[in-house]
Design an enzyme around this catalytic site. Structure first.
Site, PDB file in Angstrom:
ATOM      1  N   SER A   1      25.333 -33.950 108.018  1.00 49.11           N
ATOM      2  CA  SER A   1      26.707 -34.039 107.546  1.00 49.11           C
ATOM      3  C   SER A   1      27.474 -32.787 107.942  1.00 49.11           C
ATOM      4  O   SER A   1      26.892 -31.698 108.065  1.00 49.11           O
ATOM      5  CB  SER A   1      26.725 -34.185 106.019  1.00 49.11           C
TER       6      SER A   1
ATOM      7  N   TYR B   1      24.262 -32.167  97.687  1.00 53.40           N
ATOM      8  CA  TYR B   1      24.236 -32.985  98.910  1.00 53.40           C
ATOM      9  C   TYR B   1      24.292 -32.092 100.148  1.00 53.40           C
ATOM     10  O   TYR B   1      23.478 -32.231 101.072  1.00 53.40           O
ATOM     11  CB  TYR B   1      25.416 -33.954  98.897  1.00 53.40           C
TER      12      TYR B   1
END
Length: 275
Positions: free
Chosen positions: A134, A147
């Site tokens: 990400s 995350y």
């Protein structure tokens, strides 16, 4: 390369599902990892073979490795795409440790389990590992600590792995995904707001406005994000590239945010993100 095996985890929806279909359309036999039988029935198709795969369950990963090694047609394993992931966002102080552990188990240790089990097959085929990370691994938004942390750890592990297996003919690629329209992205904001309702009064006073503004920003941004199908086309190109780069950005925000983060001072990036 047509007809060779490719493993994709997290294939029941979003980027994983779209990538499975894109690769199958290009002639690969795709082992599509899903967690439920109903998801298996939904994705099954020509050159798409669902396998029950919860990346946190060692028995599932071992069964996948056996399926690859015992392939009736002795097809080589061209690539493994570690796409399975979860996203649960809340301030670092607020998010319970069990949810931190859950995200690291899925987003970091899950890919490691699969890599350890399938690396012998990839070594034999001189195949490729594609780890879906990400933009947050480099540019972590507020409330995205768990995350983003799990993805940053995955990238560091991927860098080490790439240098370990380079001489063995195995390539390791990181895909830093930005905003993509997926069910996980759609659930992320409402889940953060739901978690925020359980905060203490003190934590609500400290973080309530921050959570709401971050969720609002992300929801607005996702309206212009790329589709999972467009992301899948790029991932398929990465899988089939003759000489892939170690890292790829995915989406317009990756194309702008990542270069900025690599040249601007950290304090300036902090101010930009805070706005």
């Amino acid at each position: 390369m047509t007809g060779e095996l490719i493993v994709v985890s997290g294939a029941s929806s979003g980027i994983g599902k779209a990538t499975v279909r894109e690769l199958a359309s290009r002639g690969f036999h795709v082992l599509a990892g899903v967690r439920r039988e109903e998801d298996a029935a939904a994705i099954r198709g020509e050159r798409i073979e669902p396998v029950i795969l919860d990346v946190t369950v060692g028995e599932h990963v071992a069964a996948l490795a056996s399926r690859v090694s015992d392939d009736a047609q002795r097809r080589p394993l061209r690539a493994v795409i570690n796409n399975a992931g979860i996203e649960i966002n809340a301030p670092v102080e607020v998010l319970p440790l069990e949810i931190w552990r859950e995200q690291f188990d899925v987003n970091l240790f899950g890919p490691i389990r699969i890599i350890q089990a399938l690396l012998p097959a990839l070594r034999s085929s001189r195949g490729r590992i594609v780890n879906i990370s990400s933009v947050g691994a480099e540019v972590a938004l507020p409330i995205y600590g768990a995350y983003a942390g799990s993805k940053a750890a995955l990238e560091s592990a991927s860098d080490a792995l790439r240098r370990e297996v380079r001489s063995q003919g195995v390539q390791v690629v990181i895909v830093q995904s930005g905003g993509v329209k997926t069910p996980m992205a759609d659930r992320s904001g409402p889940l953060s707001l739901e978690l925020a309702t359980g905060m203490t009064t003190r934590h609500s006073n400290l973080y309530g406005e921050l959570v709401a503004s971050t969720v609002k920003f992300q929801s607005s941004f996702l309206q212009n994000a790329i589709t999972a199908e467009k992301a899948a086309v790029k991932i398929a190109r990465i899988v089939t590239a003759k000489h892939p780069r170690p890292r790829y950005g995915l989406g317009p925000d990756a194309a702008t945010t990542l270069p900025l983060n690599r040249v601007l001072p950290t304090r300036l990036m902090d101010r930009i993100v805070s706005r």
